[in-house]
Motif scaffolding. Sequence first.
Motif, PDB file in Angstrom:
ATOM      1  N   MET A   1      21.967  61.933  37.987  1.00 22.17           N
ATOM      2  CA  MET A   1      20.668  61.950  37.343  1.00 22.17           C
ATOM      3  C   MET A   1      20.734  61.033  36.134  1.00 22.17           C
ATOM      4  O   MET A   1      21.780  60.936  35.486  1.00 22.17           O
ATOM      5  N   THR A   2      19.667  60.314  35.874  1.00 18.41           N
ATOM      6  CA  THR A   2      19.625  59.474  34.680  1.00 18.41           C
ATOM      7  C   THR A   2      18.735  60.160  33.647  1.00 18.41           C
ATOM      8  O   THR A   2      17.651  60.640  33.979  1.00 18.41           O
ATOM      9  N   LEU A   3      19.207  60.199  32.435  1.00 21.09           N
ATOM     10  CA  LEU A   3      18.424  60.797  31.362  1.00 21.09           C
ATOM     11  C   LEU A   3      17.461  59.755  30.797  1.00 21.09           C
ATOM     12  O   LEU A   3      17.723  58.549  30.865  1.00 21.09           O
ATOM     13  N   PRO A   4      16.347  60.192  30.238  1.00 19.96           N
ATOM     14  CA  PRO A   4      15.332  59.243  29.741  1.00 19.96           C
ATOM     15  C   PRO A   4      15.870  58.374  28.610  1.00 19.96           C
ATOM     16  O   PRO A   4      16.715  58.799  27.821  1.00 19.96           O
ATOM     17  N   GLY A   5      15.352  57.169  28.524  1.00 20.36           N
ATOM     18  CA  GLY A   5      15.736  56.263  27.450  1.00 20.36           C
ATOM     19  C   GLY A   5      15.342  54.841  27.781  1.00 20.36           C
ATOM     20  O   GLY A   5      15.238  54.465  28.959  1.00 20.36           O
ATOM     21  N   GLY A   6      15.103  54.047  26.738  1.00 24.13           N
ATOM     22  CA  GLY A   6      14.647  52.687  26.929  1.00 24.13           C
ATOM     23  C   GLY A   6      15.627  51.802  27.672  1.00 24.13           C
ATOM     24  O   GLY A   6      15.240  50.979  28.499  1.00 24.13           O
ATOM     25  N   PHE A   7      16.923  51.960  27.392  1.00 26.60           N
ATOM     26  CA  PHE A   7      17.934  51.119  28.033  1.00 26.60           C
ATOM     27  C   PHE A   7      17.982  51.369  29.531  1.00 26.60           C
ATOM     28  O   PHE A   7      17.947  50.436  30.337  1.00 26.60           O
ATOM     29  N   ILE A   8      18.042  52.628  29.917  1.00 33.10           N
ATOM     30  CA  ILE A   8      18.121  52.963  31.340  1.00 33.10           C
ATOM     31  C   ILE A   8      16.813  52.589  32.038  1.00 33.10           C
ATOM     32  O   ILE A   8      16.822  52.100  33.171  1.00 33.10           O
ATOM     33  N   GLY A   9      15.693  52.802  31.371  1.00 27.59           N
ATOM     34  CA  GLY A   9      14.420  52.424  31.959  1.00 27.59           C
ATOM     35  C   GLY A   9      14.328  50.934  32.220  1.00 27.59           C
ATOM     36  O   GLY A   9      13.801  50.499  33.250  1.00 27.59           O
ATOM     37  N   PHE A  10      14.843  50.134  31.295  1.00 27.46           N
ATOM     38  CA  PHE A  10      14.786  48.682  31.449  1.00 27.46           C
ATOM     39  C   PHE A  10      15.659  48.217  32.615  1.00 27.46           C
ATOM     40  O   PHE A  10      15.279  47.310  33.365  1.00 27.46           O
ATOM     41  N   HIS A  11      16.834  48.845  32.778  1.00 25.30           N
ATOM     42  CA  HIS A  11      17.777  48.440  33.826  1.00 25.30           C
ATOM     43  C   HIS A  11      17.682  49.364  35.055  1.00 25.30           C
ATOM     44  O   HIS A  11      18.666  49.518  35.796  1.00 25.30           O
ATOM     45  N   ARG A  12      16.512  49.949  35.284  1.00 28.21           N
ATOM     46  CA  ARG A  12      16.376  50.944  36.349  1.00 28.21           C
ATOM     47  C   ARG A  12      16.749  50.403  37.731  1.00 28.21           C
ATOM     48  O   ARG A  12      17.317  51.129  38.549  1.00 28.21           O
ATOM     49  N   LYS A  13      16.441  49.132  37.992  1.00 24.08           N
ATOM     50  CA  LYS A  13      16.758  48.567  39.314  1.00 24.08           C
ATOM     51  C   LYS A  13      18.259  48.597  39.561  1.00 24.08           C
ATOM     52  O   LYS A  13      18.704  48.881  40.684  1.00 24.08           O
TER      53      LYS A  13
END
Length: 346
Positions: free
Chosen positions: A246-258
């Motif tokens: 599971m990925t936790l929320p955050g700008g870094f993970i959201g940006f590199h979601r692919k």
Amino acid sequence: MKIITRWLVIRSLKWPASLVTDRVYVIHRALGITCTLIATLSAGVEAQQAHNIPRLGYLTAGSSQADEPRLAIFREALRDLGYSEKKNIFVEYRFADGKLERLPELATELVRREMKIIVAAGNEAVQAAKDATQNIPIVMAFSGDPVEAGFVASLARPGGNITGLSRLNIDLSAKRLELLKDAAPSLTRVAALFHPEGRFPVLALKEARAAAQRLSVQLMAVEVRVLEDIEPAFGVAVKERAGAVMTLPGGFIGFHRKRFVDLATRNRFPAVYPNSRFVLEGGLMSYGSDVREEFRRAAFYVDRILKGAKPADLPVEQPTKFVFAINLKTAKQIGLTIAPNVLARA
């Protein structure tokens, strides 16, 4: 008409050519000065009008390409409220492109340019804007728990220069883990991938751990600080025999979601993500608030503040619409059969 008549009289009386030339030159010069004066005055009026048009700043950890779909919704909502970019409102955009360390600089730049309001998308952006100004109103396009993060005194009475939308993502971390367990009932070990900077990921991880204990699941926290950490993080999950991620929320993970989505699929991990943008990129499943509704409501806050309302008096709104998404193609690709009751909930 008066000037033209005099010029005709001069010609009919056959005055000396030099005198005619001088008179015409004077007339032309007078006309030039008049036109210049009119242009200068018009430019001054336009400049004054432009100066009076409110400037809105938009700050995000993401990129222009990634944010465009929700920005389109935001602009549409502004138009519905009577605002049109470059006509009665200016919007200046600042994108950190996944580099969270750039956010403070970008926020300070918006403050220097004397924005009327700053719209901040995500906890990291809100924190950067908060650190940059205590005077300019800040509208949270979305945030986690703004009370826990110290952005507002309370949801009902923010009490400062910040208000807007709260996703309550910390509580949703528990819900996501529950849904992952429902989709793969035999799960006993889950790797939680998170970016450790800031208070919000730590709080989200705490909530996920509490949920894991209730669900009899062992949660392994794996830090991902930079792009080069993403693939090794999945290596740790494989080595520790995690059954899902599971990925936790955050700008870094959201940006590199692919990148996260591709690696989860490659390693055949059932995975749950913070929002449906991950599912659109090929992620298995997501649960989160309706992004479209959040950006519509952000425009509402902008309108209220421009009309004189103070952020301190505008209660923070909590989500009323949630989206649970499942990518059946990805489920088939990783060999996971989703139970009918889970599909029904989606």
